[in-house]
Design a protein around this motif. Sequence first.
Motif, short mmCIF file in Angstrom:
data_model
loop_
_atom_site.label_atom_id
_atom_site.label_comp_id
_atom_site.label_asym_id
_atom_site.label_seq_id
_atom_site.Cartn_x
_atom_site.Cartn_y
_atom_site.Cartn_z
N VAL A 27 0.84 -1.20 0.00
CA VAL A 27 0.00 0.00 0.00
C VAL A 27 0.87 1.25 0.00
CG1 VAL A 27 -1.65 1.35 1.36
CG2 VAL A 27 -1.97 -1.12 1.10
N TYR A 28 1.88 1.27 0.87
CA TYR A 28 2.77 2.43 0.91
C TYR A 28 3.54 2.59 -0.40
CZ TYR A 28 1.79 3.13 5.86
OH TYR A 28 1.16 3.40 7.05
N GLY A 29 3.94 1.47 -0.99
CA GLY A 29 4.62 1.53 -2.28
C GLY A 29 3.73 2.06 -3.37
N ASP A 30 2.45 1.64 -3.37
CA ASP A 30 1.51 2.11 -4.38
C ASP A 30 1.33 3.62 -4.30
OD1 ASP A 30 1.09 -0.37 -5.47
OD2 ASP A 30 -0.73 -0.78 -4.31
N ILE A 31 1.27 4.15 -3.08
CA ILE A 31 1.11 5.59 -2.91
C ILE A 31 2.29 6.33 -3.54
CG2 ILE A 31 1.15 7.45 -1.18
CD1 ILE A 31 -0.53 5.58 0.62
N GLN A 32 3.50 5.79 -3.37
CA GLN A 32 4.69 6.42 -3.95
C GLN A 32 4.71 6.29 -5.47
OE1 GLN A 32 6.90 8.20 -2.26
NE2 GLN A 32 6.14 7.73 -0.22
N ARG A 33 4.33 5.12 -5.97
CA ARG A 33 4.45 4.87 -7.41
C ARG A 33 3.32 5.49 -8.22
NH1 ARG A 33 6.29 -0.16 -5.32
NH2 ARG A 33 4.14 -0.94 -5.28
N SER A 34 2.12 5.54 -7.65
CA SER A 34 0.97 5.94 -8.46
C SER A 34 0.78 7.45 -8.53
CB SER A 34 -0.30 5.29 -7.91
OG SER A 34 -0.54 5.69 -6.57
N ASN A 35 1.23 8.19 -7.52
CA ASN A 35 1.02 9.63 -7.53
C ASN A 35 2.05 10.28 -8.46
OD1 ASN A 35 1.04 12.48 -6.85
ND2 ASN A 35 -0.12 11.94 -5.03
N PRO A 36 1.61 11.01 -9.48
CA PRO A 36 2.56 11.60 -10.44
C PRO A 36 3.47 12.66 -9.83
CG PRO A 36 0.34 12.43 -10.83
CD PRO A 36 0.21 11.33 -9.83
N HIS A 37 3.14 13.15 -8.64
CA HIS A 37 3.95 14.18 -8.00
C HIS A 37 4.82 13.63 -6.86
CE1 HIS A 37 1.58 17.05 -10.28
NE2 HIS A 37 0.48 16.52 -9.78
N ALA A 38 4.74 12.33 -6.60
CA ALA A 38 5.47 11.76 -5.46
C ALA A 38 6.98 11.80 -5.67
CB ALA A 38 5.01 10.32 -5.21
N ALA A 39 7.43 11.55 -6.90
CA ALA A 39 8.87 11.55 -7.16
C ALA A 39 9.46 12.94 -6.88
CB ALA A 39 9.15 11.13 -8.59
N ALA A 40 8.73 13.99 -7.26
CA ALA A 40 9.20 15.35 -7.00
C ALA A 40 9.27 15.60 -5.49
CB ALA A 40 8.27 16.36 -7.66
N ALA A 41 8.32 15.05 -4.74
CA ALA A 41 8.33 15.22 -3.28
C ALA A 41 9.55 14.52 -2.68
CB ALA A 41 7.04 14.66 -2.67
N ARG A 42 9.87 13.33 -3.17
CA ARG A 42 11.05 12.62 -2.65
C ARG A 42 12.34 13.35 -3.02
NH1 ARG A 42 8.10 8.33 -4.72
NH2 ARG A 42 9.55 8.05 -6.46
N ARG A 43 12.39 13.91 -4.21
CA ARG A 43 13.58 14.69 -4.61
C ARG A 43 13.72 15.92 -3.73
NH1 ARG A 43 11.88 13.26 -9.89
NH2 ARG A 43 10.82 15.28 -10.15
N ALA A 44 12.60 16.56 -3.42
CA ALA A 44 12.66 17.74 -2.53
C ALA A 44 13.19 17.34 -1.16
CB ALA A 44 11.26 18.36 -2.41
N LEU A 45 12.79 16.16 -0.68
CA LEU A 45 13.29 15.68 0.61
C LEU A 45 14.79 15.44 0.56
CD1 LEU A 45 12.90 14.60 3.49
CD2 LEU A 45 12.28 12.38 2.47
N ALA A 46 15.25 14.77 -0.49
CA ALA A 46 16.69 14.50 -0.63
C ALA A 46 17.47 15.80 -0.75
CB ALA A 46 16.94 13.60 -1.84
N ASP A 47 16.95 16.75 -1.54
CA ASP A 47 17.63 18.05 -1.69
C ASP A 47 17.66 18.80 -0.37
OD1 ASP A 47 17.96 17.50 -4.36
OD2 ASP A 47 16.29 18.77 -5.03
N ALA A 48 16.56 18.72 0.40
CA ALA A 48 16.50 19.42 1.68
C ALA A 48 17.50 18.85 2.67
CB ALA A 48 15.08 19.33 2.25
N LEU A 49 17.71 17.53 2.66
CA LEU A 49 18.69 16.92 3.56
C LEU A 49 20.10 17.36 3.19
CD1 LEU A 49 19.21 15.09 5.94
CD2 LEU A 49 19.23 13.13 4.38
N ARG A 50 20.37 17.42 1.90
CA ARG A 50 21.69 17.92 1.46
C ARG A 50 21.88 19.38 1.85
NH1 ARG A 50 20.73 14.26 -2.92
NH2 ARG A 50 19.57 15.86 -4.07
N ALA A 51 20.79 20.18 1.71
CA ALA A 51 20.89 21.59 2.08
C ALA A 51 21.14 21.74 3.58
CB ALA A 51 19.61 22.32 1.68
N PHE A 52 20.46 20.91 4.39
CA PHE A 52 20.67 20.95 5.83
C PHE A 52 22.11 20.56 6.17
CE2 PHE A 52 20.58 18.77 9.98
CZ PHE A 52 20.19 19.83 10.78
N ASP A 53 22.63 19.55 5.49
CA ASP A 53 24.00 19.10 5.72
C ASP A 53 24.99 20.23 5.40
OD1 ASP A 53 25.82 16.92 6.43
OD2 ASP A 53 26.44 17.01 4.34
#
Length: 309
Positions: A225-251
């Motif tokens: 179910v959690y995987g489907d939410i990530q794969r099916s939403n067309p904007h989820a990949a952008a949200a994950r990229r924003a998270l990865a970018d934010a962690l790098r910015a914090f670092d």
Amino acid sequence: MSGFGRSIVVGGCGAVGGMFADLLREAGSQTLVVDIAPPPEERTSCLVADITAPGPELSAAVAGADLVVLAVHEAVALKAVAPVTRLMRPGALLADTLSVRTAMVEELAAQAPGIQHVGLNPMFAPAAGMAGRPVAAVVTRDGPGVTALLRLIERRNGRLVRLTAEEHDRTAATTQALTHAVIVSFGLALDRLGVDVRTLTATAPPPHLTLLTLLARVLGGSADVYGDIQRSNPHAAAARRALADALRAFDSLIGDDDSDGGHRRVEGLDAAFGRLRRLMGPELGPYQDRCHELFRTIHHTNDEGETDR
């Protein structure tokens, strides 16, 4: 009364489908549960059938229904649109409980542009109950059936949040996909660090205990179910990229260069906190109060608790 003399809930043996089946039955609707693979204990109380290829019994039921709810996986729901809407009588309502809206809107436009339809996404675990909790509603084609179903949810004290399909998917990418990514990534980091969770729980301040609690909640669910939410939403990949970018910015804000005594790092982090305070706006104070109450609960204490760790 529900306004629906006869209703069908496809996938009604599942948690979400079961919640809507109960809602309709309690409102007086004669409700048929349809499931392709029900649990053994429920096989006698539902119609075992494939909604994407309805046989004579299911076809007759759909043709006589005032409401058909598709509480199934997105791929099944999309495949079911054409055969189901061809059978539905004029004026009947089609609803679904998908967590992504844009694909269904496109399928309905192609297959059944005249059908009344509303998408309902309960933004909570069904076991928690609907009262006081948000139900995202996306109306594709309005009509009396849509009005009746939304009123039924409001009478159960569900908190309707009306959105367009695009607004829904962008919002869900943040409230669901991003949130789940944060929680699971936190767990993966713990695993990489090789920590002992019993030691953590013995020493952790409330923010860490809260994250552990969220991780435990997610792990109690289905990975699919959690995987489907990530794969099916067309904007989820952008949200994950924003998270990865934010962690790098914090670092980069923390850094390891002490050539200036760390002043630039402190100023950078102060600036980041300022941006985030502006982002929260007038909600900052109320959510600080909510956090205080949460920490009192999670630590089983009435004192002030931790405020800065």
